[in-house]
Scaffold this motif. Structure first.
Motif, PDB file in Angstrom:
ATOM      1  N   LYS A 197       0.847  -1.195   0.000  1.00 49.21           N
ATOM      2  CA  LYS A 197       0.000   0.000   0.000  1.00 49.21           C
ATOM      3  C   LYS A 197       0.887   1.252   0.000  1.00 49.21           C
ATOM      4  O   LYS A 197       1.443   1.614   1.020  1.00 49.21           O
ATOM      5  CB  LYS A 197      -0.945   0.008   1.205  1.00 49.21           C
ATOM      6  N   ARG A 198       1.020   1.888  -1.151  1.00 55.33           N
ATOM      7  CA  ARG A 198       1.810   3.113  -1.282  1.00 55.33           C
ATOM      8  C   ARG A 198       0.930   4.347  -1.453  1.00 55.33           C
ATOM      9  O   ARG A 198       1.324   5.444  -1.110  1.00 55.33           O
ATOM     10  CB  ARG A 198       2.769   3.017  -2.460  1.00 55.33           C
ATOM     11  N   PRO A 252      -2.133   6.604  -0.398  1.00 58.87           N
ATOM     12  CA  PRO A 252      -2.896   6.766   0.856  1.00 58.87           C
ATOM     13  C   PRO A 252      -4.276   6.124   0.771  1.00 58.87           C
ATOM     14  O   PRO A 252      -4.951   6.201  -0.254  1.00 58.87           O
ATOM     15  CB  PRO A 252      -2.995   8.293   0.991  1.00 58.87           C
ATOM     16  N   LYS A 253      -4.671   5.494   1.873  1.00 60.63           N
ATOM     17  CA  LYS A 253      -5.916   4.710   1.894  1.00 60.63           C
ATOM     18  C   LYS A 253      -7.162   5.536   1.608  1.00 60.63           C
ATOM     19  O   LYS A 253      -8.142   5.009   1.107  1.00 60.63           O
ATOM     20  CB  LYS A 253      -6.047   3.966   3.214  1.00 60.63           C
ATOM     21  N   GLU A 254      -7.131   6.826   1.886  1.00 59.38           N
ATOM     22  CA  GLU A 254      -8.304   7.649   1.581  1.00 59.38           C
ATOM     23  C   GLU A 254      -8.343   8.089   0.112  1.00 59.38           C
ATOM     24  O   GLU A 254      -9.370   8.543  -0.376  1.00 59.38           O
ATOM     25  CB  GLU A 254      -8.396   8.876   2.510  1.00 59.38           C
ATOM     26  N   THR A 300      -7.127   5.934  -2.496  1.00 59.28           N
ATOM     27  CA  THR A 300      -7.338   4.734  -3.323  1.00 59.28           C
ATOM     28  C   THR A 300      -8.778   4.576  -3.804  1.00 59.28           C
ATOM     29  O   THR A 300      -8.999   4.379  -5.001  1.00 59.28           O
ATOM     30  CB  THR A 300      -6.858   3.479  -2.565  1.00 59.28           C
ATOM     31  N   HIS A 341       3.806   7.251  -8.789  1.00 58.78           N
ATOM     32  CA  HIS A 341       4.160   7.613  -7.414  1.00 58.78           C
ATOM     33  C   HIS A 341       5.435   6.883  -6.982  1.00 58.78           C
ATOM     34  O   HIS A 341       6.350   7.482  -6.434  1.00 58.78           O
ATOM     35  CB  HIS A 341       2.986   7.269  -6.485  1.00 58.78           C
ATOM     36  N   ILE A 345      -3.528  14.433  -3.574  1.00 59.78           N
ATOM     37  CA  ILE A 345      -2.327  14.422  -2.722  1.00 59.78           C
ATOM     38  C   ILE A 345      -2.110  15.807  -2.112  1.00 59.78           C
ATOM     39  O   ILE A 345      -1.829  15.934  -0.910  1.00 59.78           O
ATOM     40  CB  ILE A 345      -1.089  13.964  -3.527  1.00 59.78           C
ATOM     41  N   ARG A 399      -4.752  16.422   0.536  1.00 58.05           N
ATOM     42  CA  ARG A 399      -4.459  15.599   1.724  1.00 58.05           C
ATOM     43  C   ARG A 399      -3.301  16.199   2.521  1.00 58.05           C
ATOM     44  O   ARG A 399      -3.371  16.302   3.745  1.00 58.05           O
ATOM     45  CB  ARG A 399      -4.127  14.175   1.298  1.00 58.05           C
ATOM     46  N   ASN A 400      -2.244  16.592   1.828  1.00 60.63           N
ATOM     47  CA  ASN A 400      -1.085  17.182   2.516  1.00 60.63           C
ATOM     48  C   ASN A 400      -1.460  18.484   3.206  1.00 60.63           C
ATOM     49  O   ASN A 400      -0.999  18.762   4.321  1.00 60.63           O
ATOM     50  CB  ASN A 400       0.061  17.397   1.535  1.00 60.63           C
ATOM     51  N   LEU A 428      -3.404  17.542   6.329  1.00 56.69           N
ATOM     52  CA  LEU A 428      -2.523  16.989   7.359  1.00 56.69           C
ATOM     53  C   LEU A 428      -1.700  18.081   8.025  1.00 56.69           C
ATOM     54  O   LEU A 428      -1.449  18.014   9.229  1.00 56.69           O
ATOM     55  CB  LEU A 428      -1.607  15.925   6.774  1.00 56.69           C
TER      56      LEU A 428
END
Length: 171
Positions: free
Chosen positions: A32-33, A35-37, A39, A96, A158, A161-162, A165
Protein backbone atom coordinates in the motif's frame (compact mmCIF):
# COMPACT_ATOMS: atom_id res chain seq x y z
CA UNK A 1 -35.28 -8.10 -18.59
CA UNK A 2 -32.90 -5.51 -17.17
CA UNK A 3 -29.70 -7.58 -17.37
CA UNK A 4 -29.39 -10.49 -19.73
CA UNK A 5 -27.25 -13.59 -19.20
CA UNK A 6 -24.65 -14.19 -21.91
CA UNK A 7 -26.08 -15.90 -24.97
CA UNK A 8 -22.94 -18.01 -25.08
CA UNK A 9 -20.25 -18.24 -22.39
CA UNK A 10 -17.08 -17.80 -24.42
CA UNK A 11 -13.77 -15.95 -24.63
CA UNK A 12 -15.09 -12.50 -23.77
CA UNK A 13 -16.64 -13.69 -20.49
CA UNK A 14 -13.42 -15.52 -19.63
CA UNK A 15 -11.41 -12.37 -20.40
CA UNK A 16 -13.63 -10.36 -18.03
CA UNK A 17 -13.30 -12.99 -15.29
CA UNK A 18 -9.51 -12.94 -15.72
CA UNK A 19 -9.56 -9.13 -15.52
CA UNK A 20 -11.55 -9.20 -12.28
CA UNK A 21 -9.13 -11.76 -10.79
CA UNK A 22 -6.21 -9.56 -11.88
CA UNK A 23 -7.81 -6.61 -10.05
CA UNK A 24 -8.22 -8.69 -6.90
CA UNK A 25 -4.56 -9.68 -7.15
CA UNK A 26 -3.39 -6.08 -7.64
CA UNK A 27 -5.36 -4.75 -4.70
CA UNK A 28 -4.39 -7.56 -2.33
CA UNK A 29 -0.75 -8.20 -3.21
CA UNK A 30 0.78 -4.79 -3.97
CA UNK A 31 2.19 -2.94 -0.98
CA UNK A 32 0.00 0.00 0.00
CA UNK A 33 1.81 3.11 -1.28
CA UNK A 34 -1.18 5.24 -2.21
CA UNK A 35 -2.90 6.77 0.86
CA UNK A 36 -5.92 4.71 1.89
CA UNK A 37 -8.30 7.65 1.58
CA UNK A 38 -7.17 8.32 -2.01
CA UNK A 39 -7.34 4.73 -3.32
CA UNK A 40 -11.16 4.51 -3.45
CA UNK A 41 -11.33 7.83 -5.29
CA UNK A 42 -8.87 6.60 -7.94
CA UNK A 43 -10.88 3.37 -8.21
CA UNK A 44 -14.14 5.30 -8.68
CA UNK A 45 -12.54 7.56 -11.28
CA UNK A 46 -11.18 4.51 -13.11
CA UNK A 47 -14.68 3.08 -13.30
CA UNK A 48 -16.33 6.41 -14.15
CA UNK A 49 -14.39 7.24 -17.31
CA UNK A 50 -15.22 4.01 -19.18
CA UNK A 51 -18.78 4.02 -17.83
CA UNK A 52 -19.38 7.50 -19.22
CA UNK A 53 -17.84 6.51 -22.56
CA UNK A 54 -19.84 3.29 -22.75
CA UNK A 55 -23.11 5.03 -21.94
CA UNK A 56 -22.59 7.87 -24.41
CA UNK A 57 -20.57 6.48 -27.33
CA UNK A 58 -21.83 2.90 -27.02
CA UNK A 59 -25.56 3.67 -27.20
CA UNK A 60 -27.92 5.38 -29.63
CA UNK A 61 -27.63 7.80 -31.36
CA UNK A 62 -23.90 6.97 -31.64
CA UNK A 63 -23.65 3.24 -30.92
CA UNK A 64 -20.00 3.09 -32.01
CA UNK A 65 -19.35 -0.14 -30.13
CA UNK A 66 -20.92 -2.85 -27.99
CA UNK A 67 -19.63 -4.32 -24.79
CA UNK A 68 -19.22 -8.07 -25.14
CA UNK A 69 -20.63 -9.81 -28.17
CA UNK A 70 -24.23 -8.60 -28.14
CA UNK A 71 -26.07 -5.30 -28.26
CA UNK A 72 -28.07 -6.26 -25.13
CA UNK A 73 -26.91 -5.09 -21.71
CA UNK A 74 -25.59 -8.32 -20.18
CA UNK A 75 -24.53 -9.24 -16.69
CA UNK A 76 -20.92 -9.33 -17.90
CA UNK A 77 -21.24 -5.76 -19.17
CA UNK A 78 -21.69 -4.77 -15.53
CA UNK A 79 -18.95 -7.13 -14.31
CA UNK A 80 -16.60 -5.49 -16.86
CA UNK A 81 -16.57 -2.34 -14.69
CA UNK A 82 -14.71 -4.36 -12.04
CA UNK A 83 -11.88 -4.80 -14.55
CA UNK A 84 -11.05 -1.08 -14.91
CA UNK A 85 -9.84 -0.08 -11.40
CA UNK A 86 -6.45 -1.78 -11.68
CA UNK A 87 -5.61 0.28 -14.77
CA UNK A 88 -5.98 3.66 -13.07
CA UNK A 89 -4.59 2.44 -9.78
CA UNK A 90 -1.45 0.93 -11.36
CA UNK A 91 -0.97 4.09 -13.40
CA UNK A 92 -0.83 6.36 -10.33
CA UNK A 93 0.84 3.69 -8.17
CA UNK A 94 3.80 3.38 -10.53
CA UNK A 95 4.14 7.10 -11.19
CA UNK A 96 4.16 7.61 -7.41
CA UNK A 97 6.62 4.76 -6.83
CA UNK A 98 9.01 5.68 -9.67
CA UNK A 99 8.83 9.44 -8.90
CA UNK A 100 9.38 10.34 -12.55
CA UNK A 101 10.19 13.89 -13.58
CA UNK A 102 10.39 15.79 -16.86
CA UNK A 103 10.91 13.79 -20.04
CA UNK A 104 10.72 10.47 -18.18
CA UNK A 105 7.20 11.39 -17.10
CA UNK A 106 6.27 12.16 -20.72
CA UNK A 107 7.65 8.75 -21.76
CA UNK A 108 5.66 7.16 -18.94
CA UNK A 109 2.43 8.73 -20.22
CA UNK A 110 3.21 7.65 -23.80
CA UNK A 111 4.01 4.13 -22.61
CA UNK A 112 0.71 3.85 -20.74
CA UNK A 113 -1.16 5.19 -23.75
CA UNK A 114 0.51 2.53 -25.91
CA UNK A 115 -0.20 -0.13 -23.28
CA UNK A 116 -3.89 0.85 -23.15
CA UNK A 117 -4.06 0.83 -26.95
CA UNK A 118 -2.52 -2.67 -27.17
CA UNK A 119 -4.75 -3.93 -24.35
CA UNK A 120 -7.82 -2.62 -26.17
CA UNK A 121 -6.70 -4.37 -29.38
CA UNK A 122 -6.41 -7.59 -27.41
CA UNK A 123 -9.86 -7.09 -25.88
CA UNK A 124 -11.32 -6.44 -29.33
CA UNK A 125 -9.86 -9.77 -30.47
CA UNK A 126 -11.60 -11.40 -27.50
CA UNK A 127 -14.91 -9.65 -28.37
CA UNK A 128 -15.02 -7.73 -25.11
CA UNK A 129 -15.48 -4.68 -27.34
CA UNK A 130 -17.24 -5.06 -30.68
CA UNK A 131 -16.90 -2.00 -32.91
CA UNK A 132 -19.85 -0.63 -34.89
CA UNK A 133 -18.02 2.31 -36.44
CA UNK A 134 -15.42 3.02 -33.77
CA UNK A 135 -11.83 2.82 -34.97
CA UNK A 136 -9.03 1.84 -32.60
CA UNK A 137 -7.11 4.95 -33.58
CA UNK A 138 -9.85 7.07 -31.94
CA UNK A 139 -8.82 5.57 -28.61
CA UNK A 140 -5.35 7.15 -28.60
CA UNK A 141 -6.48 10.70 -27.77
CA UNK A 142 -9.06 9.30 -25.36
CA UNK A 143 -6.36 7.44 -23.42
CA UNK A 144 -4.09 10.48 -23.44
CA UNK A 145 -6.84 12.65 -22.00
CA UNK A 146 -8.00 10.06 -19.46
CA UNK A 147 -4.47 9.41 -18.21
CA UNK A 148 -3.78 13.14 -17.93
CA UNK A 149 -7.01 13.74 -16.02
CA UNK A 150 -6.31 10.77 -13.75
CA UNK A 151 -2.86 12.14 -12.98
CA UNK A 152 -4.17 15.66 -12.36
CA UNK A 153 -6.88 14.24 -10.08
CA UNK A 154 -4.25 12.27 -8.16
CA UNK A 155 -2.01 15.35 -7.79
CA UNK A 156 -5.01 17.37 -6.58
CA UNK A 157 -5.90 14.68 -4.02
CA UNK A 158 -2.33 14.42 -2.72
CA UNK A 159 -2.05 18.22 -2.42
CA UNK A 160 -5.40 18.44 -0.63
CA UNK A 161 -4.46 15.60 1.72
CA UNK A 162 -1.08 17.18 2.52
CA UNK A 163 -2.76 20.54 3.17
CA UNK A 164 -5.27 18.89 5.53
CA UNK A 165 -2.52 16.99 7.36
CA UNK A 166 -0.48 20.18 7.81
CA UNK A 167 -3.51 22.06 9.18
CA UNK A 168 -4.52 19.21 11.52
CA UNK A 169 -1.27 17.55 12.65
CA UNK A 170 -3.08 15.44 15.28
CA UNK A 171 -5.36 13.75 12.70
Amino acid sequence: MLLYPPEQFDKNEWAIIFGVLFNILIFTVLPKRIPKEITPLIVLLSISFPKVMDHTMGVKPFNYYNLTDTYKYEIFDVVLYAVYPAFGYLFVYLIHYLDLKGFKRVLYFLSWTAFAFILELFLVKLNVYVYNGWKIIYSLPVYSIVLSLTYLFYIFLIAYRNKELNQNPTS
